[in-house]
Write a protein that holds these residues in place. Sequence first.
Motif, PDB file in Angstrom:
ATOM      1  N   ASP A   1       0.809  -1.221   0.000  1.00  0.00           N
ATOM      2  CA  ASP A   1       0.000   0.000   0.000  1.00  0.00           C
ATOM      3  C   ASP A   1       0.846   1.276   0.000  1.00  0.00           C
ATOM      4  N   GLU A   2       2.158   1.148   0.008  1.00  0.00           N
ATOM      5  CA  GLU A   2       3.056   2.301   0.016  1.00  0.00           C
ATOM      6  C   GLU A   2       3.254   2.809  -1.412  1.00  0.00           C
ATOM      7  N   THR A   3       3.359   4.131  -1.568  1.00  0.00           N
ATOM      8  CA  THR A   3       3.523   4.709  -2.892  1.00  0.00           C
ATOM      9  C   THR A   3       4.966   5.144  -3.141  1.00  0.00           C
ATOM     10  N   VAL A   4       5.301   5.246  -4.420  1.00  0.00           N
ATOM     11  CA  VAL A   4       6.610   5.693  -4.866  1.00  0.00           C
ATOM     12  C   VAL A   4       6.380   6.769  -5.920  1.00  0.00           C
ATOM     13  N   ASP A   5       7.066   7.899  -5.796  1.00  0.00           N
ATOM     14  CA  ASP A   5       6.919   9.001  -6.744  1.00  0.00           C
ATOM     15  C   ASP A   5       7.885   8.797  -7.915  1.00  0.00           C
ATOM     16  N   LEU A   6       7.342   8.617  -9.105  1.00  0.00           N
ATOM     17  CA  LEU A   6       8.146   8.369 -10.301  1.00  0.00           C
ATOM     18  C   LEU A   6       8.492   9.650 -11.055  1.00  0.00           C
ATOM     19  N   ARG A   7       8.102  10.801 -10.530  1.00  0.00           N
ATOM     20  CA  ARG A   7       8.296  12.051 -11.261  1.00  0.00           C
ATOM     21  C   ARG A   7       9.697  12.633 -11.100  1.00  0.00           C
ATOM     22  N   ALA A   8      10.588  11.944 -10.419  1.00  0.00           N
ATOM     23  CA  ALA A   8      11.969  12.414 -10.291  1.00  0.00           C
ATOM     24  C   ALA A   8      12.641  12.355 -11.658  1.00  0.00           C
ATOM     25  N   THR A   9      13.871  12.829 -11.734  1.00  0.00           N
ATOM     26  CA  THR A   9      14.525  12.947 -13.038  1.00  0.00           C
ATOM     27  C   THR A   9      15.069  11.640 -13.585  1.00  0.00           C
ATOM     28  N   GLU A  10      15.220  10.607 -12.752  1.00  0.00           N
ATOM     29  CA  GLU A  10      15.806   9.353 -13.230  1.00  0.00           C
ATOM     30  C   GLU A  10      14.762   8.238 -13.258  1.00  0.00           C
ATOM     31  N   ILE A  11      15.025   7.234 -14.083  1.00  0.00           N
ATOM     32  CA  ILE A  11      14.154   6.056 -14.152  1.00  0.00           C
ATOM     33  C   ILE A  11      14.392   5.237 -12.892  1.00  0.00           C
ATOM     34  N   GLU A  12      13.318   4.902 -12.196  1.00  0.00           N
ATOM     35  CA  GLU A  12      13.418   4.143 -10.948  1.00  0.00           C
ATOM     36  C   GLU A  12      13.592   2.657 -11.247  1.00  0.00           C
ATOM     37  N   LYS A  13      14.349   1.989 -10.368  1.00  0.00           N
ATOM     38  CA  LYS A  13      14.566   0.547 -10.485  1.00  0.00           C
ATOM     39  C   LYS A  13      13.933  -0.152  -9.290  1.00  0.00           C
ATOM     40  N   PHE A  14      13.333  -1.320  -9.574  1.00  0.00           N
ATOM     41  CA  PHE A  14      12.698  -2.123  -8.534  1.00  0.00           C
ATOM     42  C   PHE A  14      13.096  -3.580  -8.711  1.00  0.00           C
ATOM     43  N   LEU A  15      13.295  -4.262  -7.587  1.00  0.00           N
ATOM     44  CA  LEU A  15      13.507  -5.707  -7.595  1.00  0.00           C
ATOM     45  C   LEU A  15      12.258  -6.349  -7.027  1.00  0.00           C
ATOM     46  N   ILE A  16      11.812  -7.433  -7.640  1.00  0.00           N
ATOM     47  CA  ILE A  16      10.635  -8.151  -7.151  1.00  0.00           C
ATOM     48  C   ILE A  16      11.054  -9.574  -6.817  1.00  0.00           C
ATOM     49  N   PHE A  17      10.710  -9.984  -5.598  1.00  0.00           N
ATOM     50  CA  PHE A  17      11.060 -11.311  -5.095  1.00  0.00           C
ATOM     51  C   PHE A  17       9.802 -12.080  -4.723  1.00  0.00           C
ATOM     52  N   ARG A  18       9.807 -13.385  -4.985  1.00  0.00           N
ATOM     53  CA  ARG A  18       8.735 -14.243  -4.476  1.00  0.00           C
ATOM     54  C   ARG A  18       9.161 -14.651  -3.072  1.00  0.00           C
ATOM     55  N   SER A  19       8.625 -13.943  -2.094  1.00  0.00           N
ATOM     56  CA  SER A  19       9.046 -14.133  -0.708  1.00  0.00           C
ATOM     57  C   SER A  19       8.076 -13.405   0.210  1.00  0.00           C
ATOM     58  N   ASP A  20       7.952 -13.916   1.432  1.00  0.00           N
ATOM     59  CA  ASP A  20       7.114 -13.221   2.403  1.00  0.00           C
ATOM     60  C   ASP A  20       7.952 -12.554   3.486  1.00  0.00           C
ATOM     61  N   GLY A  21       9.263 -12.536   3.308  1.00  0.00           N
ATOM     62  CA  GLY A  21      10.142 -11.911   4.282  1.00  0.00           C
ATOM     63  C   GLY A  21      11.373 -11.362   3.598  1.00  0.00           C
ATOM     64  N   SER A  22      12.140 -10.616   4.360  1.00  0.00           N
ATOM     65  CA  SER A  22      13.393 -10.104   3.811  1.00  0.00           C
ATOM     66  C   SER A  22      14.524 -10.452   4.766  1.00  0.00           C
ATOM     67  N   PHE A  23      15.710 -10.435   4.243  1.00  0.00           N
ATOM     68  CA  PHE A  23      16.886 -10.848   4.994  1.00  0.00           C
ATOM     69  C   PHE A  23      17.932  -9.739   4.909  1.00  0.00           C
ATOM     70  N   ARG A  24      18.552  -9.445   6.036  1.00  0.00           N
ATOM     71  CA  ARG A  24      19.547  -8.382   6.101  1.00  0.00           C
ATOM     72  C   ARG A  24      20.948  -8.962   6.014  1.00  0.00           C
ATOM     73  N   PHE A  25      21.824  -8.239   5.345  1.00  0.00           N
ATOM     74  CA  PHE A  25      23.237  -8.561   5.359  1.00  0.00           C
ATOM     75  C   PHE A  25      24.018  -7.267   5.167  1.00  0.00           C
ATOM     76  N   GLU A  26      25.293  -7.334   5.485  1.00  0.00           N
ATOM     77  CA  GLU A  26      26.170  -6.185   5.313  1.00  0.00           C
ATOM     78  C   GLU A  26      27.168  -6.510   4.205  1.00  0.00           C
ATOM     79  N   LEU A  27      27.409  -5.540   3.348  1.00  0.00           N
ATOM     80  CA  LEU A  27      28.350  -5.710   2.242  1.00  0.00           C
ATOM     81  C   LEU A  27      29.205  -4.451   2.165  1.00  0.00           C
TER      82      LEU A  27
END
Length: 174
Positions: free
Chosen positions: A76-102
């Motif tokens: 339900d969260e929105t993203v504003d696409l009117r900025a000057t650059e093309i936005e990139k999104f990653l889509i995962f089949r998952s119900d959770g996320s995992f944190r790591f440091e790089l």
Amino acid sequence: MTTSQQDVQNSNDSKHGARGFEIQIGNEELSFHSAFIEDPVPTGRQIIDLGDFRPALDYQVFQVLKNGLMENIRPDETVDLRATEIEKFLIFRSDGSFRFELDGDEFQWGARLITGLTLKKLAKVDLVRYGVWLEVPRGDDVPIADTDLFDVSKPGVERFFTGIVKTTEGGAPC
């Protein structure tokens, strides 16, 4: 219309053509393709639907930020696409996320597994000259090969780092 308003309008016009606003949709291998959406402020669910992922509830959207880090976008969260650059999104089949440091930066990842090559792409290093390692406190760090699948779902935050792979005297990678 003022000059700055005209600049914003021109920028929006170049991103918003006859097919709508262009975005890039990618997967866990960081392979992206273009997609177009009419709504300049879409929800996470609209982005999932645009990628034709069904059922939408099984998927998560992460926005790739300008600094290379990622942010989870709720359905339900929105993203504003009117900025000057093309936005990139990653889509995962998952119900959770995992944190790591790089390389000192914290990442969220929507899949349980990640390859060494994907880690290097996220770190934005030369894919041939650099390697990636799992940091092992009080032990030997573990190299992660490009094709190795590493499970980031284990308890705790994994810490990875990149560096130039061992070189010969002439400076060419081994």
